[in-house]
Scaffold this active site. Structure first.
Site, PDB file in Angstrom:
ATOM      1  N   ASN A 121     -16.305  57.114  33.919  1.00 38.64           N
ATOM      2  CA  ASN A 121     -17.492  57.260  33.082  1.00 38.64           C
ATOM      3  C   ASN A 121     -17.075  57.170  31.603  1.00 38.64           C
ATOM      4  O   ASN A 121     -16.429  58.067  31.072  1.00 38.64           O
ATOM      5  CB  ASN A 121     -18.142  58.616  33.408  1.00 38.64           C
ATOM      6  CG  ASN A 121     -19.393  58.862  32.588  1.00 38.64           C
ATOM      7  OD1 ASN A 121     -19.486  58.458  31.433  1.00 38.64           O
ATOM      8  ND2 ASN A 121     -20.344  59.549  33.195  1.00 38.64           N
ATOM      9  N   LYS A 163     -18.012  60.092  29.270  1.00 34.80           N
ATOM     10  CA  LYS A 163     -17.171  61.275  29.479  1.00 34.80           C
ATOM     11  C   LYS A 163     -15.781  61.077  28.895  1.00 34.80           C
ATOM     12  O   LYS A 163     -15.244  61.954  28.225  1.00 34.80           O
ATOM     13  CB  LYS A 163     -16.967  61.498  30.983  1.00 34.80           C
ATOM     14  CG  LYS A 163     -17.938  62.393  31.624  1.00 34.80           C
ATOM     15  CD  LYS A 163     -17.390  62.676  33.012  1.00 34.80           C
ATOM     16  CE  LYS A 163     -18.450  63.178  33.920  1.00 34.80           C
ATOM     17  NZ  LYS A 163     -17.951  63.270  35.288  1.00 34.80           N
ATOM     18  N   ASP A 181     -16.540  67.608  37.566  1.00 32.51           N
ATOM     19  CA  ASP A 181     -17.828  67.310  38.177  1.00 32.51           C
ATOM     20  C   ASP A 181     -18.834  68.118  37.393  1.00 32.51           C
ATOM     21  O   ASP A 181     -18.596  69.283  37.065  1.00 32.51           O
ATOM     22  CB  ASP A 181     -17.845  67.677  39.658  1.00 32.51           C
ATOM     23  CG  ASP A 181     -19.022  66.994  40.349  1.00 32.51           C
ATOM     24  OD1 ASP A 181     -19.259  65.803  40.077  1.00 32.51           O
ATOM     25  OD2 ASP A 181     -19.722  67.648  41.133  1.00 32.51           O
ATOM     26  N   PHE A 200     -24.996  60.757  26.509  1.00 29.42           N
ATOM     27  CA  PHE A 200     -25.323  59.901  27.650  1.00 29.42           C
ATOM     28  C   PHE A 200     -26.187  60.721  28.609  1.00 29.42           C
ATOM     29  O   PHE A 200     -26.487  61.888  28.344  1.00 29.42           O
ATOM     30  CB  PHE A 200     -24.048  59.394  28.343  1.00 29.42           C
ATOM     31  CG  PHE A 200     -23.238  60.478  29.013  1.00 29.42           C
ATOM     32  CD1 PHE A 200     -22.367  61.267  28.283  1.00 29.42           C
ATOM     33  CD2 PHE A 200     -23.356  60.716  30.382  1.00 29.42           C
ATOM     34  CE1 PHE A 200     -21.624  62.275  28.898  1.00 29.42           C
ATOM     35  CE2 PHE A 200     -22.615  61.720  31.015  1.00 29.42           C
ATOM     36  CZ  PHE A 200     -21.750  62.501  30.262  1.00 29.42           C
ATOM     37  N   GLY A 201     -26.594  60.089  29.697  1.00 33.44           N
ATOM     38  CA  GLY A 201     -27.310  60.808  30.759  1.00 33.44           C
ATOM     39  C   GLY A 201     -28.574  61.484  30.260  1.00 33.44           C
ATOM     40  O   GLY A 201     -29.445  60.862  29.651  1.00 33.44           O
ATOM     41  N   TYR A 202     -28.665  62.788  30.478  1.00 34.81           N
ATOM     42  CA  TYR A 202     -29.882  63.542  30.161  1.00 34.81           C
ATOM     43  C   TYR A 202     -29.929  64.021  28.709  1.00 34.81           C
ATOM     44  O   TYR A 202     -30.854  64.736  28.316  1.00 34.81           O
ATOM     45  CB  TYR A 202     -29.994  64.747  31.113  1.00 34.81           C
ATOM     46  CG  TYR A 202     -30.045  64.347  32.573  1.00 34.81           C
ATOM     47  CD1 TYR A 202     -31.236  63.950  33.171  1.00 34.81           C
ATOM     48  CD2 TYR A 202     -28.891  64.345  33.360  1.00 34.81           C
ATOM     49  CE1 TYR A 202     -31.278  63.566  34.505  1.00 34.81           C
ATOM     50  CE2 TYR A 202     -28.917  63.957  34.699  1.00 34.81           C
ATOM     51  CZ  TYR A 202     -30.116  63.573  35.262  1.00 34.81           C
ATOM     52  OH  TYR A 202     -30.157  63.186  36.579  1.00 34.81           O
ATOM     53  N   LYS A 231     -21.834  68.139  19.736  1.00 31.68           N
ATOM     54  CA  LYS A 231     -21.914  68.183  21.197  1.00 31.68           C
ATOM     55  C   LYS A 231     -20.603  68.692  21.799  1.00 31.68           C
ATOM     56  O   LYS A 231     -20.604  69.535  22.691  1.00 31.68           O
ATOM     57  CB  LYS A 231     -22.275  66.814  21.786  1.00 31.68           C
ATOM     58  CG  LYS A 231     -22.423  66.923  23.292  1.00 31.68           C
ATOM     59  CD  LYS A 231     -22.829  65.681  24.019  1.00 31.68           C
ATOM     60  CE  LYS A 231     -22.789  65.986  25.524  1.00 31.68           C
ATOM     61  NZ  LYS A 231     -22.931  64.815  26.366  1.00 31.68           N
ATOM     62  N   HIS A 262     -20.879  72.014  27.892  1.00 29.78           N
ATOM     63  CA  HIS A 262     -20.247  72.503  29.113  1.00 29.78           C
ATOM     64  C   HIS A 262     -18.854  71.909  29.289  1.00 29.78           C
ATOM     65  O   HIS A 262     -17.900  72.592  29.592  1.00 29.78           O
ATOM     66  CB  HIS A 262     -21.156  72.143  30.289  1.00 29.78           C
ATOM     67  CG  HIS A 262     -21.581  70.690  30.317  1.00 29.78           C
ATOM     68  ND1 HIS A 262     -22.088  70.044  29.233  1.00 29.78           N
ATOM     69  CD2 HIS A 262     -21.521  69.740  31.302  1.00 29.78           C
ATOM     70  CE1 HIS A 262     -22.363  68.787  29.533  1.00 29.78           C
ATOM     71  NE2 HIS A 262     -22.018  68.574  30.782  1.00 29.78           N
TER      72      HIS A 262
HETATM   73  P1  IMP Z   1     -20.421  63.307  37.697  1.00 34.83           P
HETATM   74  O1  IMP Z   1     -19.841  64.527  37.063  1.00 34.83           O
HETATM   75  O2  IMP Z   1     -19.704  62.050  37.340  1.00 34.83           O
HETATM   76  O3  IMP Z   1     -20.721  63.485  39.130  1.00 34.83           O
HETATM   77  O4  IMP Z   1     -21.858  63.037  37.046  1.00 34.83           O
HETATM   78  C1  IMP Z   1     -22.505  63.991  36.356  1.00 34.83           C
HETATM   79  C2  IMP Z   1     -23.903  63.520  35.993  1.00 34.83           C
HETATM   80  O5  IMP Z   1     -24.524  64.653  35.391  1.00 34.83           O
HETATM   81  C3  IMP Z   1     -23.926  62.399  34.956  1.00 34.83           C
HETATM   82  O6  IMP Z   1     -24.041  61.143  35.533  1.00 34.83           O
HETATM   83  C4  IMP Z   1     -25.166  62.768  34.170  1.00 34.83           C
HETATM   84  O7  IMP Z   1     -26.299  62.317  34.866  1.00 34.83           O
HETATM   85  C5  IMP Z   1     -25.165  64.294  34.212  1.00 34.83           C
HETATM   86  N1  IMP Z   1     -24.380  64.847  33.087  1.00 34.83           N
HETATM   87  C6  IMP Z   1     -23.210  65.537  33.138  1.00 34.83           C
HETATM   88  N2  IMP Z   1     -22.779  65.871  31.915  1.00 34.83           N
HETATM   89  C7  IMP Z   1     -23.680  65.365  31.073  1.00 34.83           C
HETATM   90  C8  IMP Z   1     -23.763  65.370  29.652  1.00 34.83           C
HETATM   91  O8  IMP Z   1     -22.913  65.894  28.908  1.00 34.83           O
HETATM   92  N3  IMP Z   1     -24.838  64.755  29.142  1.00 34.83           N
HETATM   93  C9  IMP Z   1     -25.774  64.168  29.905  1.00 34.83           C
HETATM   94  N4  IMP Z   1     -25.747  64.113  31.220  1.00 34.83           N
HETATM   95  C10 IMP Z   1     -24.696  64.718  31.805  1.00 34.83           C
END
Ligand code: IMP
Length: 194
Positions: A10, A13, A68, A148-150, A171, A176
């Site tokens: 990712n 990340k 995760d 990214f994401g949410y 950020k 987290h």
């Molecule tokens: P994974 O940890 O790769 O399974 O995916 C975590 C998912 O949670 C991401 O694809 C996002 O949809 C969401 N997510 C986790 N951390 C963040 C963040 O810091 N910002 C926005 N979305 C997040």
């Protein structure tokens, strides 16, 4: 310098984590030639983080960590939670996930939410876990293009703008993942006497 592999593809990340770690040589999965997609089949953050870290450790023999993470929404019974990456189904699509969360929250009064991250670190053959949370509320509309994401709807506690609008620096301080990564870095510093 000590090497540490980030078991993630990712880009958002990886960019964030690289900005938080100075005194380690960080290698991505690309850097070590690992190209498989690792399934995240479990219902807990810990198990999913562990399967990623252990798979990459077996492949490379190097020290490695995986995280995760996800967003947990009390008004939705804790969803999307561990399934955040696939909230709108397959294939994994951050934009569709965000639209679904906006839609699912349309009539909700309780708009509280929190991001959660679990890091699993395999260090000299031993497994360790580090946890971070970031609490806030969900806006009804997306704003900003950062993160990214949410992030375009997540407003961290104590702020009036979303992570989409706030700087990467802010950020990293609040997130987290930032909390969990700093705990891991402290641990590693102790281990290597840095
Ligand atoms: P994974 O940890 O790769 O399974 O995916 C975590 C998912 O949670 C991401 O694809 C996002 O949809 C969401 N997510 C986790 N951390 C963040 C963040 O810091 N910002 C926005 N979305 C997040």
């Amino acid at each position: 310098m000590e090497e540490l592999v980030i078991a993630s593809n990712n880009k958002g990340k990886i960019r964030e984590i690289k900005a938080m770690i100075n005194n380690l040589s960080l290698l991505s999965l690309n850097d070590i030639g690992f190209t498989d997609e690792i399934a995240e089949p479990y219902d807990t953050f810990n198990e999913n983080a562990a399967v990623k870290a252990e798979t990459v450790h077996k492949y490379s023999g190097k020290n490695v960590f995986a995280d995760d993470s996800g967003i947990c929404v009390p008004a939705l019974g804790g969803k999307p939670g561990v399934h955040s990456a696939y909230y709108a189904g397959l294939p994994r699509d951050n934009e569709r996930n965000l639209e679904k969360l906006i839609e699912d929250m349309r009539d909700k009064e309780d708009r509280s939410a929190y991001y959660k991250a679990i890091i699993c670190l395999v260090w000299n053959g031993q497994t360790y876990y580090f946890e971070g949370e970031c609490h806030g509320t969900l806006a009804t509309q997306k704003t900003g293009t950062g993160g990214f994401g949410y992030d375009p709807i997540f407003i961290p506690e104590g702020y009036s703008h979303t992570f989409g609008e706030l700087s990467q620096e802010v950020k990293n301080k609040l997130s987290h993942r930032g909390v969990a990564v700093r705990k891991m870095v402290e641990f590693i510093k102790q281990q290597i006497g840095a």
